[in-house]
Scaffold this motif. Structure first.
Motif, PDB file in Angstrom:
ATOM      1  N   ASP A  49      -4.139  25.355  -5.690  1.00  0.00           N
ATOM      2  CA  ASP A  49      -4.774  26.665  -5.854  1.00  0.00           C
ATOM      3  C   ASP A  49      -4.031  27.423  -6.944  1.00  0.00           C
ATOM      4  OD1 ASP A  49      -5.861  29.236  -5.586  1.00  0.00           O
ATOM      5  OD2 ASP A  49      -6.068  29.029  -3.415  1.00  0.00           O
ATOM      6  N   GLU A  50      -4.760  27.914  -7.938  1.00  0.00           N
ATOM      7  CA  GLU A  50      -4.131  28.621  -9.052  1.00  0.00           C
ATOM      8  C   GLU A  50      -3.574  29.979  -8.636  1.00  0.00           C
ATOM      9  OE1 GLU A  50      -3.484  27.453 -11.958  1.00  0.00           O
ATOM     10  OE2 GLU A  50      -4.531  25.547 -11.685  1.00  0.00           O
ATOM     11  N   PRO A  69      -0.372  32.134 -14.933  1.00  0.00           N
ATOM     12  CA  PRO A  69       0.888  31.904 -14.225  1.00  0.00           C
ATOM     13  C   PRO A  69       2.069  32.028 -15.175  1.00  0.00           C
ATOM     14  CG  PRO A  69      -0.715  30.168 -13.763  1.00  0.00           C
ATOM     15  CD  PRO A  69      -1.247  30.959 -14.914  1.00  0.00           C
ATOM     16  N   SER A  74       5.163  27.948 -13.042  1.00  0.00           N
ATOM     17  CA  SER A  74       4.780  26.611 -13.493  1.00  0.00           C
ATOM     18  C   SER A  74       5.882  25.595 -13.187  1.00  0.00           C
ATOM     19  CB  SER A  74       4.477  26.627 -14.996  1.00  0.00           C
ATOM     20  OG  SER A  74       3.360  27.453 -15.275  1.00  0.00           O
ATOM     21  N   ARG A  77       5.491  24.798  -9.559  1.00  0.00           N
ATOM     22  CA  ARG A  77       4.310  23.956  -9.351  1.00  0.00           C
ATOM     23  C   ARG A  77       4.612  22.511  -9.743  1.00  0.00           C
ATOM     24  NH1 ARG A  77      -1.974  24.642 -11.393  1.00  0.00           N
ATOM     25  NH2 ARG A  77      -2.533  22.458 -11.087  1.00  0.00           N
ATOM     26  N   ASN A  94      -9.515  18.107 -12.990  1.00  0.00           N
ATOM     27  CA  ASN A  94     -10.006  19.481 -13.088  1.00  0.00           C
ATOM     28  C   ASN A  94     -11.463  19.564 -12.655  1.00  0.00           C
ATOM     29  OD1 ASN A  94      -7.569  20.402 -14.055  1.00  0.00           O
ATOM     30  ND2 ASN A  94      -8.134  20.176 -16.207  1.00  0.00           N
TER      31      ASN A  94
END
Length: 212
Positions: A49-50, A69, A74, A77, A94
């Motif tokens: 989830d972004e 972000p 990052s 992540r 994606n």
């Protein structure tokens, strides 16, 4: 022999200090999960989830915004995804639907020694003790080392069933690092916290452990 002892002690001390300059302190880890979820066979796909996990107010000052972000987020992540893939999970392409949704959040709080928070209260996934007894867990971090400016770092990860939104696994990892220490760099700190969080995955539910 005794005349050489002070020099030996000095060498040992310098080596110890050198190790402390780069090592990340122990990490306090708490995890919650139910029964082992089905469909977690090697090759199971996940999507990140972004939107960062956690209260937007708690993310203030971390550089995590709604539009893009931060580099630090990052780093976290990337570190989390490396650990997920070590568990045999595969990142979805994606736009591709995946059975698992992963939410990641972090918090970095820098304060002067007199103003630091202790102990740190851990409430996993926004509902403290989701799969445990329903009571909060207080995690005390040893803040020794003199009046240094410290950074309290926290990594939060939640893995949901994408179809139902039900939390399958969640956890948080916390540590405190001197702000000027090399280990406080986002890439190093993120890698250490993520590795500790996923150590012996899925881990014992409801138990707080210290990972060196």
């Amino acid at each position: 022999m005794t005349r050489h002892l002070p020099a030996t002690l000095l060498i040992a001390a310098s080596l110890a200090l050198g190790g402390c300059a780069t090592a990340v302190p122990p990490v306090e880890v708490t995890r919650f999960h139910g029964n082992a979820p089905t469909g977690w066979a090697p090759g199971t796909r996940y999507a990140v989830d972004e939107a960062p996990l956690g209260d937007p107010a708690a993310m203030a000052g971390t550089g995590v915004g709604a539009n893009a972000p931060s580099l630090e987020w990052s780093s976290y992540r990337t570190a989390v995804e490396q650990q997920l893939q070590r568990q045999g999970l595969v990142a979805a392409a994606n736009g591709e639907r995946a059975p698992l949704k992963v939410r990641i959040g972090f918090d970095r709080n820098e304060q002067a020694p007199a103003a630091r928070r202790s102990p740190v209260s851990v409430g996993v996934g926004g509902s403290t003790g989701s799969y445990g007894s329903g009571v909060g867990l207080g995690v005390g971090i040893n803040l020794g080392g003199g009046p240094k400016r410290m950074a309290d770092l926290q990594l939060s990860v939640r893995i949901d069933d994408a179809a139902s939104g039900q939390a399958l696994w969640e956890g948080r990892a916390l540590t405190a690092i001197p702000v000027k220490a090399p280990a406080s760099q986002p890439s190093l700190a993120a890698a250490k916290l993520a590795e500790a969080l996923f150590r012996d995955f899925p881990g014992e539910s409801g138990r707080t452990i210290s990972v060196p």
